[in-house]
Write an enzyme that holds these catalytic residues in place. Structure first.
Site, PDB file in Angstrom:
ATOM      1  N   GLU A 102      19.837  36.928  56.329  1.00  0.00           N
ATOM      2  CA  GLU A 102      20.195  35.569  55.878  1.00  0.00           C
ATOM      3  C   GLU A 102      19.350  35.150  54.683  1.00  0.00           C
ATOM      4  OE1 GLU A 102      19.947  33.733  59.735  1.00  0.00           O
ATOM      5  OE2 GLU A 102      21.742  34.839  60.330  1.00  0.00           O
ATOM      6  N   SER A 157      23.743  39.893  68.113  1.00  0.00           N
ATOM      7  CA  SER A 157      24.487  39.528  69.319  1.00  0.00           C
ATOM      8  C   SER A 157      23.917  40.100  70.618  1.00  0.00           C
ATOM      9  CB  SER A 157      25.963  39.899  69.156  1.00  0.00           C
ATOM     10  OG  SER A 157      26.492  39.222  68.019  1.00  0.00           O
ATOM     11  N   GLY A 173      25.313  37.148  65.152  1.00  0.00           N
ATOM     12  CA  GLY A 173      25.856  35.809  65.425  1.00  0.00           C
ATOM     13  C   GLY A 173      27.161  35.790  66.205  1.00  0.00           C
ATOM     14  N   ASN A 220      14.306  34.797  67.220  1.00  0.00           N
ATOM     15  CA  ASN A 220      14.427  34.238  65.870  1.00  0.00           C
ATOM     16  C   ASN A 220      15.219  32.937  65.975  1.00  0.00           C
ATOM     17  OD1 ASN A 220      14.864  33.687  63.183  1.00  0.00           O
ATOM     18  ND2 ASN A 220      16.311  35.376  62.844  1.00  0.00           N
ATOM     19  N   TRP A 221      14.481  31.835  65.922  1.00  0.00           N
ATOM     20  CA  TRP A 221      15.138  30.534  66.103  1.00  0.00           C
ATOM     21  C   TRP A 221      15.952  30.123  64.878  1.00  0.00           C
ATOM     22  CZ3 TRP A 221      11.294  26.631  68.887  1.00  0.00           C
ATOM     23  CH2 TRP A 221      11.076  27.079  70.196  1.00  0.00           C
ATOM     24  N   LYS A 222      15.765  30.851  63.768  1.00  0.00           N
ATOM     25  CA  LYS A 222      16.450  30.480  62.509  1.00  0.00           C
ATOM     26  C   LYS A 222      16.168  28.999  62.200  1.00  0.00           C
ATOM     27  CE  LYS A 222      19.707  34.128  63.361  1.00  0.00           C
ATOM     28  NZ  LYS A 222      20.957  34.754  63.007  1.00  0.00           N
ATOM     29  N   GLU A 259      19.276  45.387  61.988  1.00  0.00           N
ATOM     30  CA  GLU A 259      20.268  44.349  62.276  1.00  0.00           C
ATOM     31  C   GLU A 259      21.506  44.551  61.401  1.00  0.00           C
ATOM     32  OE1 GLU A 259      18.497  40.577  64.064  1.00  0.00           O
ATOM     33  OE2 GLU A 259      18.220  40.396  61.916  1.00  0.00           O
ATOM     34  N   HIS A 305      15.020  39.174  56.373  1.00  0.00           N
ATOM     35  CA  HIS A 305      16.197  38.911  57.211  1.00  0.00           C
ATOM     36  C   HIS A 305      17.448  38.840  56.336  1.00  0.00           C
ATOM     37  CE1 HIS A 305      19.000  36.970  59.925  1.00  0.00           C
ATOM     38  NE2 HIS A 305      18.243  37.431  60.898  1.00  0.00           N
ATOM     39  N   GLY A 337      18.750  36.132  68.126  1.00  0.00           N
ATOM     40  CA  GLY A 337      18.964  34.889  67.389  1.00  0.00           C
ATOM     41  C   GLY A 337      19.441  33.763  68.281  1.00  0.00           C
TER      42      GLY A 337
HETATM   43  P1  PGA Z   1      22.047  36.791  66.712  1.00  0.00           P
HETATM   44  O1  PGA Z   1      21.063  36.858  65.463  1.00  0.00           O
HETATM   45  O2  PGA Z   1      21.248  37.209  67.926  1.00  0.00           O
HETATM   46  O3  PGA Z   1      22.445  35.364  66.756  1.00  0.00           O
HETATM   47  O4  PGA Z   1      23.174  37.737  66.433  1.00  0.00           O
HETATM   48  C1  PGA Z   1      20.160  37.894  65.290  1.00  0.00           C
HETATM   49  C2  PGA Z   1      19.430  37.687  63.984  1.00  0.00           C
HETATM   50  O5  PGA Z   1      20.078  37.327  62.991  1.00  0.00           O
HETATM   51  O6  PGA Z   1      18.207  37.864  63.916  1.00  0.00           O
END
Ligand code: PGA
Length: 256
Positions: A100, A216, A174, A11-13, A168, A98, A237
Site C-alpha cells: 500500500e 487474507s 484484503g 498490521n492495523w493500517k 504478501e 508494504h 491486516g
Molecule cells: P489483509 O492485509 O490481512 O487485510 O489481507 C494484509 C496486509 O496488507 O498486510
C-alpha cells in the site's frame, strides 16, 4: 524478547479512527496473549497510537511497531518519522515496503534505504514483498526476485539478523479467508524467497530470516497456512482489528 513460537504481526493500517478505539482493541488482545506462551504477537499501529499502547503494556508482552519509517535520523523532512523516534515511544519493530506504500509511489530504492536505516537502528524490520498478479509463465518469480534484491540493496549482512520478510501477494490482500494463497503455493514461494536470500548472502544467513505470509489470513485458514505453508508466521491486516478473530488465530497458532 522473541519466544520460540510462530509470529503474528498485526498490521492495523490506517485504523482505528481514535485513540479510544485503539485502546479497546488492544486491551482484550493483552488478555489473550498472556494465556498463550507459544506465540509472538506484534502490533504495528499508526504512529500516533504507539506510545499510548506501550503505556498499557509496560511489561512489553506485545512488542509494538510502526508501519513505515524514514531513513534519515532527523532534519527538514516534514511529516517523516525516524527510527530513533519510533524506538523512543516504545516500538521495536517496523514494517517497510508494504504494497500500500509502494502503490503511493515508494520505489525499491527508497525502501532499501528505509530497511537499511531501520536495521541499523536495531529495529526488527518486516520487509514486505509480493507480486501484483500470478501469470501462468511464472514471471512473478522474476518480479519477486528483483523486488527482494532491490529492496535490500546495500543492506549489510551483519544487520540481517533483525530482518523478517513478509511475502504478501497483492492479489490476495484484503479479501476473505478462501481467497488467500493456498498453503502449498505459500510453501513453494517461501522456499524461493529463501533461495534468493541465500544467493544474496549465504544459506546460513538466509535460513535465519523468518518468512511470513500475508493476504487474507483469518481464523479459518491460519492453521493450514502455518502448518502446510512451512513458514514462521503471518502478517494479518483487517482481521487483526477484531479481538474475537485475534483470539481465535492466537489459539490456533499456539498449537501449531
Ligand atoms: P489483509 O492485509 O490481512 O487485510 O489481507 C494484509 C496486509 O496488507 O498486510
Amino acid at each position: 524478547m522473541q519466544k520460540s513460537g510462530k509470529i503474528l504481526v498485526a498490521n492495523w493500517k490506517m485504523n482505528p479512527q481514535t485513540v479510544g478505539e485503539a485502546k479497546d482493541i488492544f486491551a482484550p488482545l493483552k488478555k489473550t496473549v498472556v494465556k498463550f506462551d507459544n506465540v509472538n504477537v506484534i502490533v504495528c499501529a499508526p504512529f500516533v497510537f504507539i506510545n499510548t499502547l506501550r503505556r498499557m503494556d509496560l511489561a512489553g508482552r506485545i512488542p509494538l511497531g510502526g508501519q513505515d519509517v524514514y531513513f534519515e535520523e532527523y532534519g527538514a523532512f516534514t511529516g517523516e518519522i525516524s527510527p530513533t523516534m519510533l524506538k523512543s515511544v516504545g516500538a521495536s519493530y517496523v514494517i517497510v515496503g508494504h504494497s500500500e506504500r509502494r502503490s503511493l509511489g515508494e520505489t525499491d530504492a527508497l525502501i532499501a534505504l528505509k530497511a537499511g536505516a531501520a536495521l541499523k537502528a536495531e529495529l526488527r524490520t518486516v520487509l514486505c514483498v509480493g507480486e501484483k498478479e500470478r501469470d501462468t509463465h511464472g514471471n512473478y518469480l522474476a518480479v519477486l526476485e528483483d523486488q527482494i534484491k532491490a529492496s535490500l540493496q546495500g543492506v549489510q549482512k551483519r544487520f540481517l539478523s533483525n530482518l523478517i520478510v513478509a511475502y504478501e501477494p497483492i492479489w490476495a490482500i484484503g479479501k476473505s479467508a478462501k481467497d488467500a494463497m493456498s498453503p502449498s503455493n505459500i510453501r513453494e514461494t517461501a522456499i524461493f524467497i529463501r533461495k534468493i536470500l541465500a544467493k544474496l548472502h549465504d544459506s546460513e544467513t538466509a535460513f535465519k530470516v523468518p518468512v511470513l505470509y500475508g493476504g487474507s489470513v483469518a481464523g479459518a485458514n491460519i492453521g493450514a497456512i502455518l502448518k502446510e505453508g512451512e513458514i514462521e508466521g503471518v502478517l494479518v491486516g483487517h482481521q487483526s482489528l477484531m479481538p474475537s478473530q485475534m483470539n481465535e488465530m492466537i489459539k490456533v497458532m499456539n498449537n501449531v
